[in-house]
Design an enzyme around this catalytic site. Structure first.
Site, mmCIF file in Angstrom:
data_model
loop_
_atom_site.group_PDB
_atom_site.id
_atom_site.type_symbol
_atom_site.label_atom_id
_atom_site.label_comp_id
_atom_site.label_asym_id
_atom_site.label_seq_id
_atom_site.Cartn_x
_atom_site.Cartn_y
_atom_site.Cartn_z
ATOM 1 N N LYS A 8 -43.940 116.063 89.090
ATOM 2 C CA LYS A 8 -44.479 117.388 88.774
ATOM 3 C C LYS A 8 -43.421 118.205 88.034
ATOM 4 O O LYS A 8 -42.230 117.900 88.118
ATOM 5 C CB LYS A 8 -44.896 118.157 90.043
ATOM 6 C CG LYS A 8 -43.788 118.334 91.107
ATOM 7 C CD LYS A 8 -42.879 119.528 90.915
ATOM 8 C CE LYS A 8 -41.807 119.573 91.969
ATOM 9 N NZ LYS A 8 -40.650 120.457 91.633
ATOM 10 N N GLY A 107 -33.943 113.363 92.873
ATOM 11 C CA GLY A 107 -33.266 114.646 93.031
ATOM 12 C C GLY A 107 -33.188 115.373 91.697
ATOM 13 O O GLY A 107 -32.212 116.033 91.373
ATOM 14 N N SER A 114 -40.959 113.092 96.995
ATOM 15 C CA SER A 114 -42.060 113.757 97.703
ATOM 16 C C SER A 114 -43.399 113.114 97.336
ATOM 17 O O SER A 114 -44.277 112.934 98.173
ATOM 18 C CB SER A 114 -42.065 115.239 97.329
ATOM 19 O OG SER A 114 -40.785 115.810 97.579
ATOM 20 N N ASP A 147 -42.325 119.878 99.024
ATOM 21 C CA ASP A 147 -43.039 119.480 97.805
ATOM 22 C C ASP A 147 -44.134 118.455 98.071
ATOM 23 O O ASP A 147 -44.920 118.147 97.182
ATOM 24 C CB ASP A 147 -42.050 118.847 96.804
ATOM 25 C CG ASP A 147 -41.328 119.903 95.994
ATOM 26 O OD1 ASP A 147 -40.391 119.530 95.263
ATOM 27 O OD2 ASP A 147 -41.703 121.075 96.095
HETATM 28 C C1 LIG Z 1 -37.206 123.278 94.588
HETATM 29 C C2 LIG Z 1 -38.558 122.699 94.854
HETATM 30 O O1 LIG Z 1 -38.607 121.349 94.418
HETATM 31 C C3 LIG Z 1 -39.605 123.514 94.098
HETATM 32 O O2 LIG Z 1 -40.739 122.749 93.906
HETATM 33 C C4 LIG Z 1 -38.872 122.737 96.345
HETATM 34 O O3 LIG Z 1 -38.764 124.020 96.858
HETATM 35 C C5 LIG Z 1 -37.936 121.798 97.127
HETATM 36 O O4 LIG Z 1 -38.786 120.977 97.888
HETATM 37 P P1 LIG Z 1 -38.172 119.729 98.689
HETATM 38 O O5 LIG Z 1 -37.223 118.978 97.818
HETATM 39 O O6 LIG Z 1 -39.328 118.988 99.289
HETATM 40 O O7 LIG Z 1 -37.309 120.482 99.786
HETATM 41 P P2 LIG Z 1 -37.188 120.094 101.336
HETATM 42 O O8 LIG Z 1 -36.794 118.659 101.441
HETATM 43 O O9 LIG Z 1 -38.388 120.604 102.058
HETATM 44 O O10 LIG Z 1 -35.941 121.042 101.730
HETATM 45 C C6 LIG Z 1 -34.647 120.723 101.236
HETATM 46 C C7 LIG Z 1 -33.797 121.979 101.388
HETATM 47 O O11 LIG Z 1 -34.174 122.902 100.349
HETATM 48 C C8 LIG Z 1 -34.179 124.248 100.861
HETATM 49 N N1 LIG Z 1 -35.528 124.830 100.651
HETATM 50 C C9 LIG Z 1 -36.589 124.024 100.318
HETATM 51 C C10 LIG Z 1 -37.827 124.606 100.092
HETATM 52 C C11 LIG Z 1 -37.964 126.014 100.224
HETATM 53 N N2 LIG Z 1 -39.159 126.627 99.998
HETATM 54 N N3 LIG Z 1 -36.889 126.778 100.571
HETATM 55 C C12 LIG Z 1 -35.679 126.209 100.783
HETATM 56 O O12 LIG Z 1 -34.699 126.917 101.092
HETATM 57 C C13 LIG Z 1 -33.752 124.159 102.312
HETATM 58 O O13 LIG Z 1 -32.342 124.353 102.343
HETATM 59 C C14 LIG Z 1 -34.086 122.737 102.691
HETATM 60 O O14 LIG Z 1 -33.268 122.258 103.739
HETATM 61 N N1 LIG Z 2 -39.006 107.341 97.944
HETATM 62 C C1 LIG Z 2 -37.939 108.108 97.649
HETATM 63 N N2 LIG Z 2 -37.683 108.453 96.375
HETATM 64 C C2 LIG Z 2 -36.620 109.257 96.068
HETATM 65 N N3 LIG Z 2 -35.756 109.768 96.973
HETATM 66 C C3 LIG Z 2 -35.981 109.421 98.272
HETATM 67 C C4 LIG Z 2 -37.067 108.598 98.664
HETATM 68 N N4 LIG Z 2 -37.042 108.462 100.003
HETATM 69 C C5 LIG Z 2 -35.976 109.170 100.445
HETATM 70 N N5 LIG Z 2 -35.321 109.737 99.416
HETATM 71 C C6 LIG Z 2 -34.137 110.586 99.568
HETATM 72 O O1 LIG Z 2 -34.483 111.910 99.144
HETATM 73 C C7 LIG Z 2 -33.523 112.388 98.200
HETATM 74 C C8 LIG Z 2 -34.291 112.927 97.044
HETATM 75 O O2 LIG Z 2 -35.161 113.854 97.575
HETATM 76 P P1 LIG Z 2 -35.469 115.134 96.708
HETATM 77 O O3 LIG Z 2 -36.654 115.770 97.284
HETATM 78 O O4 LIG Z 2 -34.233 115.923 96.520
HETATM 79 O O5 LIG Z 2 -35.764 114.494 95.317
HETATM 80 P P2 LIG Z 2 -37.107 114.369 94.628
HETATM 81 O O6 LIG Z 2 -38.249 114.600 95.590
HETATM 82 O O7 LIG Z 2 -37.059 113.028 93.947
HETATM 83 O O8 LIG Z 2 -37.051 115.522 93.542
HETATM 84 P P3 LIG Z 2 -36.758 117.065 93.714
HETATM 85 O O9 LIG Z 2 -35.383 117.241 93.168
HETATM 86 O O10 LIG Z 2 -37.813 117.730 92.911
HETATM 87 O O11 LIG Z 2 -36.849 117.419 95.170
HETATM 88 C C9 LIG Z 2 -32.683 111.247 97.743
HETATM 89 O O12 LIG Z 2 -31.321 111.628 97.783
HETATM 90 C C10 LIG Z 2 -32.991 110.112 98.724
HETATM 91 O O13 LIG Z 2 -31.882 109.920 99.573
#
Ligand SMILES: C[C@](O)(CO)[C@H](O)COP(=O)(O)OP(=O)(O)OC[C@H]1O[C@@H](n2ccc(N)nc2=O)[C@H](O)[C@@H]1O
Ligand SMILES: Nc1ncnc2c1ncn2[C@@H]1O[C@H](COP(=O)(O)OP(=O)(O)OP(=O)(O)O)[C@@H](O)[C@H]1O
Length: 283
Positions: A8, A107, A114, A147
């Protein structure tokens, strides 16, 4: 069964306030993009041991290919396996074999991990006839990350609260072209959030998005740019290059580091981006 978890982009991202639980409330339009991983789930072949219902056999055999997944490499920590075990707690699921082919940068502000978690929930629901509604699947997804719930329906949504509550929005970019530029720079979501100061917007994002896309530059803003561009000037440079290449609108996606441009004609990956990971398609 096979699934192609997409990713996304965020169109605008206003961080409005910090919540008591340490997360942030936000306003953002999430829009699905067709760059996908590949996920396969099949029932695991029954072995003599696992046929014995008293043996808690290893329920998930998980393998990956494609991009290496950083962080905790233990399969049990993968979002796909965590999604299986969350459903296993409430449903009678058989042992399965899972294979995830990782294509979407990790990441990267694209929600790739997600999307994999949400695809696992959707696949298991169909494959084993769990009968879950969309709302039930979204609730399970919310437990796995902010997400994740978006990817259950995987359609344009206006996202509020943690980004996991949705309101309908009339946002149709069909016929336009998108270019994603991932500069191979890993920025953790937590790091990105730590650097921002939430504030109530003067104009809510939904109002700004009612204008034509040609008017979004300078108004539809991702607040993470304010904290990340000073630390990583390369990101601001790529955004400017996307506009130089003719983008109608360009922005950072999510917490980065991917930037994207939306074009009226195929961008054909212009030269400045050849050193990065790029992906483009018609929306
Ligand atoms: C930046 C975005 O990708 C925008 O779409 C999302 O807000 C992040 O979503 P995400 O990666 O699924 O995040 P999560 O794994 O739920 O949270 C990771 C960390 O991001 C921060 N976090 C995330 C979502 C949110 N609304 N507020 C936050 O402060 C928190 O420190 C949390 O511990
Ligand atoms: N199936 C998977 N694909 C990618 N990352 C994964 C997966 N399962 C666990 N992870 C862990 O989650 C972290 C990535 O999560 P994160 O949510 O930050 O990235 P993302 O969902 O790929 O993108 P975004 O930066 O938008 O959040 C990685 O560092 C990895 O350790």
């Amino acid at each position: 069964m096979l699934s192609f978890p997409s990713c996304k982009i965020n169109i605008g991202l206003q961080l409005t306030d910090r919540r008591a639980d340490g997360f942030h409330n936000l306003l953002s339009a999430f829009y699905p993009v067709g760059w996908t991983d590949v996920l396969e789930i099949i029932p695991a072949p029954l072995t003599e041991q696992s046929a014995d219902e008293n043996v808690d056999s290893d329920l998930v055999t998980f393998t990956t290919s494609g991009l290496p997944i950083p962080g905790d490499p233990a399969p049990a920590r993968n979002l796909c396996v965590r999604a299986y075990h969350r459903l296993k707690a409430d449903f009678d699921l058989p042992p399965v074999q899972m294979h995830l082919h990782k294509v979407v940068p990790i990441g990267a502000g694209l929600g790739g991990g997600s999307a994999d978690a949400a695809a696992t929930i959707n696949l298991l629901n169909v494959q084993f006839g769990l009968g879950m509604t969309v709302a039930q699947r979204e609730d399970y997804a919310r437990e796995l990350g902010s997400d994740c719930a978006f990817f259950i329906q995987n359609k344009p949504q206006y996202c509020i609260e943690k980004g996991d509550i949705f309101e309908p929005i009339d946002l149709d970019l069909k016929g336009l072209y998108i270019l994603l530029v991932y500069p191979n720079l890993a920025i953790s979501t937590a790091e990105a959030y730590a650097g921002v100061t939430p504030r109530q917007p003067i104009t809510p994002l939904r109002t700004l998005l009612e204008a034509p896309i040609e008017q979004w530059r300078g108004t539809v803003h991702n607040d993470f740019e304010d904290s990340l561009f000073p630390k990583y000037p390369l990101l601001a440079e790529i955004k400017a290059q996307l506009y130089d290449a003719g983008a109608l609108y360009a922005s950072l996606s999510g917490s980065g580091s991917t930037l994207y441009g939306i074009f009226s004609a195929p961008p054909n990956s212009p030269p400045p981006f050849s050193r990065y990971t790029v992906w483009e398609s018609k929306l």
